[in-house]
Design an enzyme around this catalytic site. Structure first.
Site, mmCIF file in Angstrom:
data_model
loop_
_atom_site.group_PDB
_atom_site.id
_atom_site.type_symbol
_atom_site.label_atom_id
_atom_site.label_comp_id
_atom_site.label_asym_id
_atom_site.label_seq_id
_atom_site.Cartn_x
_atom_site.Cartn_y
_atom_site.Cartn_z
ATOM 1 N N ASN A 182 -29.767 -14.894 -15.140
ATOM 2 C CA ASN A 182 -29.193 -14.715 -14.008
ATOM 3 C C ASN A 182 -29.543 -13.201 -13.375
ATOM 4 O OD1 ASN A 182 -25.848 -14.136 -12.162
ATOM 5 N ND2 ASN A 182 -27.729 -14.556 -11.303
ATOM 6 N N GLY A 183 -30.416 -12.983 -12.560
ATOM 7 C CA GLY A 183 -30.994 -11.925 -12.174
ATOM 8 C C GLY A 183 -32.430 -11.811 -11.794
ATOM 9 N N GLY A 232 -26.193 -22.086 -7.927
ATOM 10 C CA GLY A 232 -27.340 -22.563 -7.850
ATOM 11 C C GLY A 232 -27.035 -24.107 -7.835
ATOM 12 N N CYS A 286 -33.713 -7.834 -0.895
ATOM 13 C CA CYS A 286 -32.997 -7.614 -2.301
ATOM 14 C C CYS A 286 -34.291 -8.152 -3.509
ATOM 15 C CB CYS A 286 -31.945 -8.832 -2.552
ATOM 16 S SG CYS A 286 -31.407 -8.612 -4.304
ATOM 17 N N ASP A 308 -16.982 -13.397 10.048
ATOM 18 C CA ASP A 308 -17.726 -14.114 9.088
ATOM 19 C C ASP A 308 -18.072 -13.008 8.026
ATOM 20 O OD1 ASP A 308 -18.714 -16.045 7.480
ATOM 21 O OD2 ASP A 308 -20.574 -16.424 8.614
ATOM 22 N N SER A 354 -16.789 -19.017 4.512
ATOM 23 C CA SER A 354 -16.842 -17.775 4.078
ATOM 24 C C SER A 354 -16.517 -16.720 4.740
ATOM 25 C CB SER A 354 -18.593 -17.482 4.299
ATOM 26 O OG SER A 354 -18.863 -17.908 5.568
ATOM 27 N N CYS A 381 -23.708 -5.459 -7.556
ATOM 28 C CA CYS A 381 -24.171 -6.082 -6.455
ATOM 29 C C CYS A 381 -22.943 -6.113 -5.451
ATOM 30 C CB CYS A 381 -24.879 -7.511 -6.651
ATOM 31 S SG CYS A 381 -25.229 -8.114 -5.027
ATOM 32 N N CYS A 404 -28.751 -17.846 -9.841
ATOM 33 C CA CYS A 404 -28.130 -18.731 -10.972
ATOM 34 C C CYS A 404 -26.677 -18.345 -11.535
ATOM 35 C CB CYS A 404 -28.969 -18.363 -12.161
ATOM 36 S SG CYS A 404 -30.872 -18.394 -11.932
ATOM 37 N N CYS A 448 -29.702 -3.675 0.021
ATOM 38 C CA CYS A 448 -30.142 -4.123 1.091
ATOM 39 C C CYS A 448 -29.507 -3.732 2.376
ATOM 40 C CB CYS A 448 -29.752 -5.640 1.011
ATOM 41 S SG CYS A 448 -28.133 -5.779 0.315
ATOM 42 N N TYR A 501 -19.865 -12.056 -0.656
ATOM 43 C CA TYR A 501 -20.216 -13.624 -0.333
ATOM 44 C C TYR A 501 -20.307 -14.617 -1.530
ATOM 45 C CZ TYR A 501 -22.540 -17.679 0.880
ATOM 46 O OH TYR A 501 -23.047 -18.960 1.123
#
Ligand code: SF4
Length: 492
Positions: free
Chosen positions: A113-114, A40, A395, A358, A296, A249, A13, A449, A255
């Site tokens: 958000n989370g 989002g 994650c 990438d 990206s 994070c 989000c 992750c 990204y």
């Protein structure tokens, strides 16, 4: 079988909250959400207070949800907004946000958000107390835990402090409690949230790039465990007890966030260029050119090419009109799918030794198609360099990477992945290189992750040890609170 053209994971989000001395803040919410659209794309919503909370939300992109007619039906001096990507099958309107619930302090609207790890446990606890739930989201759990706490404490400020103590996980929140606007960042500051202002208007948003677009000034990131109340006349800051270390994070820099955002003091673009420089230092290669995977890998490729003195060439061209969530409807059309999204410039690539850059590899399905595309365009050698160390673990903190099976690096060596991609060489940035590029202590980052060690207790997973003094005590906290309030007052 259906397949997405982009195997990047999705962020849950983007959120925004605005309060103004006068006028209507709905245009700011609308344009702010458009800027946050990359966070989002499935649903969008706005809640504003004008005598009562009015909320409109629907499935779709921001401009699809809010026609000028829809926007003209909303007005107010204080409000919040949300764009959402759903992580489960629950891509449905009832799960769109803001979520509105009643409380004895008036209606509450929440944008989150989370991801709250103990949401199921809290849901069961409230259900035992006969609370009813209308959605399957953890965000509704948050709002009902808050409403429950308001009933217990009969004091909104106290309830905000108490209810956050019940949540385990990541949460950046904007909340309307009646006409009061609050922004909250979890004690580990896992997801971003920043504060800015412009003439008589105070704004919080997931990313600082919103302030640039709205002509506002970025003031600062919310601190770990900070509750900010935004009023037309200023802001008031309080702090929750929080560990000495944060857990930002790392994927926001790698990204998710826009390159023109500043997160916790670091411009995302700069970090990505440094990532490229670090890979070049760790894994140099003799080549004729560096080609980014658009969009990206662009900043990473710039850093890599600059560090090795290699030409940076746009050997792959992206079709800008293919949306990120485009799904290839039929297996037979897959090859058309990748060509729909990307095309290789044969005259640039033919006979050349190419470094393809990438930001990350999650499943590896898209990268193998890109390698094939570049090979078919005549490249002599293809060396793949990746800006994020191998993703091996799920994650649980707000990013759509839920099962180990989906990862290309799950149970495979780099050599095996290289082989499956069809590249001549494959190298990932190391965790040490990534931490150097972000230039923040490893202890202040979430690397869950990558390491399968998490900053919060996740059932069945390893918990990161707290290496320094564990918690600020209340006394220290109130000192920090006073300092934070003084600082904000100085900035105003
Ligand atoms: S586990 Fe990975 S994607 Fe999730 S919050 Fe931590 S660093 Fe970010």
């Amino acid at each position: 079988m259906r397949e997405a053209l982009d195997d990047h994971p999705n962020c849950n989000c983007g959120i925004i909250g605005v309060v103004a001395e006068d006028g209507n803040i709905v245009p700011e919410l609308f344009y702010g959400l458009r800027v946050l659209q990359h966070r989002g794309q499935e649903s969008a919503g706005i809640a504003v207070f004008e005598e009562q909370i009015n909320c409109k939300k629907a499935m779709g992109l921001v401009p699809e949800v809010f026609s000028s007619e829809e926007l003209s039906e909303l007005s107010g001096q204080v409000g919040i907004g949300h764009v959402r990507y759903s992580t489960e099958g629950a891509s449905a309107l009832e799960n769109a946000q803001p979520i509105v619930a009643s409380s004895i302090a008036g209606d509450i609207a929440l944008a989150h958000n989370g991801e709250v790890v103990n949401a199921d446990e809290l849901r069961r606890e409230l259900q035992r107390k006969r609370w009813a739930f209308l959605t399957s989201t953890d965000s509704e759990v948050i709002v009902r835990v808050l409403a429950n706490e308001i009933i217990k404490t009969r004091d909104v400020n106290q309830a905000l402090k108490e209810f956050t103590g019940r949540l385990i996980g990541s949460y950046s929140l904007v909340l309307l409690v009646g006409e009061r606007l609050f922004a909250i960042r979890d004690p580990l500051a896992i997801r971003p949230l920043s504060y800015g202002r412009k003439d008589g208007m105070h704004i919080v948003a997931s990313e600082s790039v919103v302030f640039d677009t709205l002509g506002a000034r970025f003031i600062r990131d919310l601190r770990p465990g900070e509750i900010l109340e935004l009023t037309p006349h200023g802001v008031k800051s309080t702090r929750l007890p929080h560990p000495n270390n944060s857990a930002h994070c790392m994927f926001e820099w790698v990204y998710f966030s826009r390159p023109d955002s500043v997160l916790d003091g670091r411009l995302v673009y700069d970090v990505r260029v440094k990532i490229g420089e670090e890979i070049a230092r760790e894994h140099p290669v003799a080549a004729d050119m560096v080609v980014p995977v658009p969009d990206s890998g662009r900043a990473h490729a710039f850093g890599f090419a600059q560090a090795l003195g290699l030409p940076l060439m746009e050997g792959l061209i992206k079709n800008r009109y293919i949306e990120r969530t485009f799904i290839i409807p039929d297996q037979e059309e897959r090859d058309i799918g990748v060509h729909l999204k990307l095309n290789a410039i044969r005259s640039l690539l033919q006979g050349k030794r190419v470094v393809l850059i990438d930001d990350s590899i999650v499943r590896g399905t898209t990268m193998s198609k890109i390698v094939k595309l570049v090979r078919e365009a005549g490249a002599k050698e293809i060396h793949v360099r990746i800006g994020c160390p191998p993703i091996r673990a799920p994650c649980y903190l707000g990013i759509d990477m839920k099962t180990r099976d989906q990862f290309a690096a799950n149970g495979r060596t780099v050599e095996q992945i290289r082989d499956s991609l069809g590249a001549d060489s494959l190298e990932y940035l190391t965790i040490e290189g990534l931490v150097r590029a972000i230039s923040m202590s490893e202890e202040d980052l979430c690397l869950g992750c990558l390491t399968a060690v998490y900053p919060v207790q996740v059932p069945g997973e390893r918990l990161r040890p707290q290496r320094r003094l564990d918690l600020f005590m209340e006394r220290v906290d109130s000192e920090a609170e006073t300092k934070a309030s003084q600082e904000v007052r100085r900035q105003l």
